[in-house]
Design an enzyme around this catalytic site. Structure first.
Site, PDB file in Angstrom:
ATOM      1  N   GLN A 237       0.875  -1.177   0.000  1.00 51.01           N
ATOM      2  CA  GLN A 237       0.000   0.000   0.000  1.00 51.01           C
ATOM      3  C   GLN A 237       0.908   1.221   0.000  1.00 51.01           C
ATOM      4  O   GLN A 237       1.422   1.618   1.043  1.00 51.01           O
ATOM      5  CB  GLN A 237      -0.923  -0.036   1.223  1.00 51.01           C
TER       6      GLN A 237
ATOM      7  N   GLY B 146     -11.972   3.562   2.860  1.00 45.55           N
ATOM      8  CA  GLY B 146     -11.012   2.632   2.272  1.00 45.55           C
ATOM      9  C   GLY B 146      -9.949   3.317   1.431  1.00 45.55           C
ATOM     10  O   GLY B 146     -10.034   4.515   1.132  1.00 45.55           O
ATOM     11  N   HIS B 147      -8.990   2.543   0.973  1.00 47.47           N
ATOM     12  CA  HIS B 147      -7.871   3.105   0.201  1.00 47.47           C
ATOM     13  C   HIS B 147      -8.338   3.651  -1.152  1.00 47.47           C
ATOM     14  O   HIS B 147      -9.228   3.104  -1.778  1.00 47.47           O
ATOM     15  CB  HIS B 147      -6.730   2.110   0.034  1.00 47.47           C
ATOM     16  N   ASN B 148      -7.735   4.762  -1.534  1.00 52.92           N
ATOM     17  CA  ASN B 148      -7.972   5.408  -2.839  1.00 52.92           C
ATOM     18  C   ASN B 148      -9.328   6.097  -2.932  1.00 52.92           C
ATOM     19  O   ASN B 148      -9.672   6.629  -3.998  1.00 52.92           O
ATOM     20  CB  ASN B 148      -7.855   4.413  -4.007  1.00 52.92           C
TER      21      ASN B 148
END
Lengths: 341, 341, 341
Positions: free
Chosen positions: B214, B255-257
């Site tokens: 990540q 969450g990511h992004n």
């Protein structure tokens, strides 16, 4: 973006190294000495970047990508422009992960012991070889820490806890009443081992429900990964067990005596009530609730947002509140939609 | 109640000051020197208190309030008793907020530097002018802190993090892999920048899913407010971005992004899965779940408890699991109710 | 399992002691000097263990248990094998809890004062008799701590906070703007007293919604128990109040100005929005959402996963999203199932 202040990068990587790490196949005409300097998403990658296509929702990006190389399944390779080397594999995302790991190696496990002077470590704690104990960590008496384990700042390791080797405990984690295997990762704010929510519904003493002593443990097997602010209560007498390789996302609640098998995936904000057993290779989507005292089989898939009230047999996919077989759930949604039109 | 041990009060405030701060209009007969000594809810306010009516659910309280003055919309002013001065405004709640802020000024930003001796600040951290660093704070190497920023006790600021000016970091926050703007507030237990939940579903190494490195960041723009125990994962390569002025409540999962636009409101226990884009001025009610890789437009409203599975166009209101246009959702509820009767 | 490194055990307990503590009735033929050495679940208990049967789902275990004795309701006693002493009671689970508490006494409250040298306690804090203040605790000025209270490592007690006697504050709790009664338990990562999510929907200053000063408190009455990573926001002017004996599980969100009555049970991941009033002896299942500004009566039961949008009268059971009387909800589920078949 990949910011060098957070992720220092190796200078570049040769195609030969990528092939060795991932097993991709490449057209004979491509020189194995080709150098790629970075990883990037398909829409942003440039001529020295390697990218991937995994989710077919993004397939239209293949034709226009500027990437130097792209991990791709065989049937899609033809869609890449001539300037992009097709790196053909059945598992593009996995190949990408491995390549990213070569360019940006994970922070290394410690090779020598370090204990910050502000850490408070009880007498008699058994400390493994080459552990890193950060500032203001507390380790209570009777704890045992394996080799090459990292405990970052402000984490709390309770009395008698066993932590394995090659574990990574991020800041402000609390672990009590737990036996933790090797290669376990605990993200910030994870709460492992507090008393479960057990009480007898009696009010005869005039001060609310009577709490049941919570006398079990939490067992985290090897390679378990627990998300930020997730809570795993210790058993009430039996143990709460998370099986080898299982990954749990952020803000998940695991009640007392729950057992989860190996290699299962539990997405954010799931709640699993006490004494439920979950199998191996189960996938539970975000915000699912599972009542207590039921059994979820192996290889089960539970759609995000479902409420599971009954046992689910092996290999079944379920959805809805209350959860039903996925086919039935989709039929129900379609039926209601039709009734409204 | 407003307890002086927590909120010291200015002695009182003149009507003229209230008018200057809020732009309300008042009948000519009222002396501008009228003094009001406190703020209070409409049902409890006394003759020296100023109150407000904003939620029309409580309109019956107007006739019986004992308040000295009341912020109220023009069409309701007539309902106040003679003893209560009507402070007429289109935005009673905003006027109340400003007045409460005059009587109970927010804790001031620091005007000189302070660092508690128990804080562990790495060599080379760039510290702004007049920062307050509380007890047992950890700031890792390469971090940069802006001017007049407060970092309260036991917070953790990771390697390379940039925190802006006039930020307020409450106790036991963790921030890593993040660039944080000015005037950002992080409430206790917020987790900013941990690795997202990314893995390739491959088990070929026998130890569960393979984690994807990540490698992105969290970007919190100016005036962002993040609730207690909320988790914002860093991007996987792209960044996770929270736009200027957006407010996020407690126990939310981002969450990511994920990218969120400006001035959006996200209520408690919402979960937004990876790579979803949310627009400006969006309102997401409590416990909503949003799947990954979709786009929520600008000025969208999502009813509490909804599960959003598809793109939502600008200005649409949606509800239900799965979410549908609000009109359709209400029709469905009514239909089922009718079928049951 | 019950692991002596976490739970040291008394050697054994005589039947006479169990009878004295629980009031069970036992056949005349059983000697009161019979010794039992441990507690265990019915499926695992051996000849020197005492067990219980409470959930009738597990009734088939009665015939085959190896337990030395078993708490059981009168009508089920006949199903036990001859080798198991029937300990007859109306409340088997409560009797078990009391017996477990005799064999594994809870950690004692401190009998003398201790303050770890790494704790940072402001001048003038009023400390009760025989308090235990763990490592790296922070107690800010004006706080008052009652007698025999335990504040474990890395907890944060804010300015002016009052904590009662016989409280147990686990590691990494934050408490601000709160008055806490006696015998209150706060589990790790609980967040008590941060500002609520209050804003006026105005954007006239160009930097997002305007925050409303949050000037109230949190009141936790005696014998309240708050779960790990649960958040209880302080009131905005009125107080947020949790009544005597109420137990709240992990990861729950309680908004500003919420009041909850006595002896209520709130399961994990529930969210209750601002200014809602909940009565006494209410049971709220996991992942329930309750909107703001409504009233939930006394003795109400809300099924797990429900979304409550309206007032609920005393003694009603409700379920569904939106929540409806339980009978109606079950009818609706059955109707949809029938339509699909």
């Amino acid at each position: 973006m990949i910011d060098p202040r957070f992720f220092p990068k190796k200078n570049s990587i040769a195609l030969a190294e990528i092939i060795a790490a991932t097993g991709v196949t490449v057209a004979d005409t491509i020189p194995l000495t080709l150098n790629l300097s970075n990883v990037a998403p398909i829409s942003h990658a440039g001529p020295t970047d390697v990218t991937f296509l995994s989710n077919r929702k993004y397939v239209q990006h293949l034709a226009t990508t500027q990437a130097g190389a792209c991990f791709v399944e065989a049937d899609l390779a033809h869609a890449l422009p001539q300037s992009t080397v097709a790196l053909v594999t059945d598992q593009p995302y996995l190949a990408y992960a491995k390549t990213a790991g070569l360019l940006y190696p994970a922070p290394p496990y410690p090779q020598e012991s370090f204990q910050h002077p502000s850490a408070v470590v009880a007498d008699g704690v058994v400390m493994g070889k080459a552990c890193m104990i950060g500032p203001q960590v507390i380790i209570e008496k009777g704890a045992r820490i394996g080799d090459h384990t990292v405990i970052m700042g402000q984490a709390y390791i309770g009395e008698g806890v066993k932590l394995g080797s090659f574990c990574w405990v991020f800041p402000q984690v609390t672990v009590t009443h737990a036996l933790v295997g090797d290669h376990v990762v605990l993200h910030s704010g994870a709460r492992i081992g507090q008393a479960g929510f057990g009480f007898a519904p009696s009010f005869d003493h005039g001060v609310g429900p009577t709490k049941i002593p919570q006398l079990g443990r939490v067992i985290l097997e090897d390679h378990v990964d627990i998300g930020a602010n997730t809570c795993i209560d210790r058993g009430s007498g039996p143990d709460t067990v998370i099986g080898r390789g299982t990954m749990i996302d952020n803000l998940v609640q695991i009640g007392h005596n729950v057992t989860i098998g190996e290699n299962s995936i539990i997405v954010s904000q799931v709640g699993i009530s006490g004494s439920t057993a979950v199998g191996h290779h189960v996938h539970i989507g975000g915000q699912v609730g599972v009542i207590g005292h039921i059994t979820i089989g192996h290889h089960v898939k539970i759609a995000a947002g479902s409420g599971v009230m009954r046992n689910v047999p092996d290999h079944q996919s379920v959805g809805g509140r209350p959860a039903m077989p996925m086919r039935e759930f989709l039929k129900q949604i379609a039926y209601l939609k039709k009734m409204m039109s």
